[in-house]
Design a protein around this motif. Structure first.
Motif, PDB file in Angstrom:
ATOM      1  N   THR A  22     -10.135  60.769  -8.842  1.00 41.89           N
ATOM      2  CA  THR A  22      -9.591  61.606  -9.908  1.00 41.89           C
ATOM      3  C   THR A  22      -9.202  60.770 -11.125  1.00 41.89           C
ATOM      4  O   THR A  22      -9.454  61.163 -12.275  1.00 41.89           O
ATOM      5  CB  THR A  22      -8.376  62.394  -9.404  1.00 41.89           C
ATOM      6  OG1 THR A  22      -8.783  63.216  -8.301  1.00 41.89           O
ATOM      7  CG2 THR A  22      -7.793  63.274 -10.491  1.00 41.89           C
ATOM      8  N   ALA A  23      -8.594  59.609 -10.870  1.00 40.95           N
ATOM      9  CA  ALA A  23      -8.170  58.749 -11.975  1.00 40.95           C
ATOM     10  C   ALA A  23      -9.355  58.096 -12.686  1.00 40.95           C
ATOM     11  O   ALA A  23      -9.345  57.926 -13.910  1.00 40.95           O
ATOM     12  CB  ALA A  23      -7.226  57.666 -11.454  1.00 40.95           C
TER      13      ALA A  23
ATOM     14  N   THR B 135     -14.455  66.048  -9.931  1.00 37.05           N
ATOM     15  CA  THR B 135     -13.007  65.961 -10.128  1.00 37.05           C
ATOM     16  C   THR B 135     -12.420  67.347 -10.362  1.00 37.05           C
ATOM     17  O   THR B 135     -11.355  67.688  -9.838  1.00 37.05           O
ATOM     18  CB  THR B 135     -12.679  65.043 -11.313  1.00 37.05           C
ATOM     19  OG1 THR B 135     -13.286  63.760 -11.095  1.00 37.05           O
ATOM     20  CG2 THR B 135     -11.176  64.862 -11.480  1.00 37.05           C
TER      21      THR B 135
ATOM     22  N   LYS C 249     -12.122  61.198 -14.745  1.00 40.32           N
ATOM     23  CA  LYS C 249     -11.465  62.318 -15.418  1.00 40.32           C
ATOM     24  C   LYS C 249     -12.496  63.152 -16.191  1.00 40.32           C
ATOM     25  O   LYS C 249     -13.334  62.616 -16.899  1.00 40.32           O
ATOM     26  CB  LYS C 249     -10.396  61.802 -16.379  1.00 40.32           C
ATOM     27  CG  LYS C 249      -9.206  61.172 -15.672  1.00 40.32           C
ATOM     28  CD  LYS C 249      -8.161  60.688 -16.667  1.00 40.32           C
ATOM     29  CE  LYS C 249      -6.965  60.080 -15.943  1.00 40.32           C
ATOM     30  NZ  LYS C 249      -5.943  59.571 -16.896  1.00 40.32           N
ATOM     31  N   GLY C 250     -12.414  64.465 -16.012  1.00 34.37           N
ATOM     32  CA  GLY C 250     -13.313  65.357 -16.733  1.00 34.37           C
ATOM     33  C   GLY C 250     -14.659  65.570 -16.077  1.00 34.37           C
ATOM     34  O   GLY C 250     -15.475  66.339 -16.589  1.00 34.37           O
TER      35      GLY C 250
END
Length: 203
Positions: free
Chosen positions: A24-25, A33, A28-29
């Motif tokens: 997720t980190a 995710t 992003k986008g």
């Protein structure tokens, strides 16, 4: 301290949660995710449980800092996911599609993608490789690549295959070139996203 690479235990809920957080980190986008942490945890659990797939996790000072997911047969992996965990994936997919309905068809295309191109050669495809953004530029990604090369080099594989964005992604493309991958082709997804396909041949 040196980076240690280990295979992920699919029964380790804490570690599955940690790699979902790293994903997720780092992404992003991105589509996967957006599908949510529950979807990611279930997906990566399936990689660990499937006989032809797995996940390598990088540890530094006992903390997970990156991982690499791979499979030698994505079609079988996806079928395994749907057969064993259909209700779970359906639930997380429904929640994501409620938030963004246009993702429904994209999800269907993603599930069908492994059937689009078949090869008689035995190869491994890297589907995800990411490092905690707080640990970027410390050689962790290269350690993961080195580990998968060593792992498949002792088996009867022909090459490693992966895809990454062709545009606005120069650092990542240079990373793969630096680690011995060669640009094989460029493809355009249904969404108009240009992707570079890289290959590393087993010597």
């Amino acid at each position: 301290m040196d980076v240690k690479i280990c295979e992920l235990d699919g029964n380790d809920k804490k570690m599955l949660s940690e790699i979902a957080d790293i994903h997720t980190a780092a992404f992003k986008g991105f589509f996967l995710t957006f599908m949510g942490k529950g979807f990611l945890k279930l997906m990566y659990k399936c990689y660990c449980k499937h006989e032809s797939s797995n996940i390598l996790v990088a540890f530094k000072e006992s903390n997970s800092v990156g991982f690499l997911a791979y499979s030698e047969d994505l079609s079988r992996l996806y079928k395994y996911m749907l057969k064993r965990h259909f209700i779970g994936f359906a639930w997380y997919s429904m929640l994501a599609c409620i938030r963004r309905p246009k993702y429904f068809m994209r999800l269907i295309r993603a599930l069908n993608k492994p059937n689009e191109a078949k090869s008689e050669d035995k190869y491994v495809k890297i589907t995800s490789i990411c490092v905690n953004p707080n640990h970027n530029s410390k050689g962790i990604g290269s350690k993961l690549i080195e580990a998968i090369k060593t792992k498949i080099g002792s088996a009867d594989y022909k090459y490693i295959l992966l895809e990454t964005d062709a545009e606005k992604n120069e650092a990542v493309n240079q990373f793969y070139l630096k680690n011995g991958f060669v640009l094989k082709s460029q493809i355009v997804t249904h969404e108009g996203r240009k992707m570079n396909e890289y290959i590393w041949s087993v010597q």
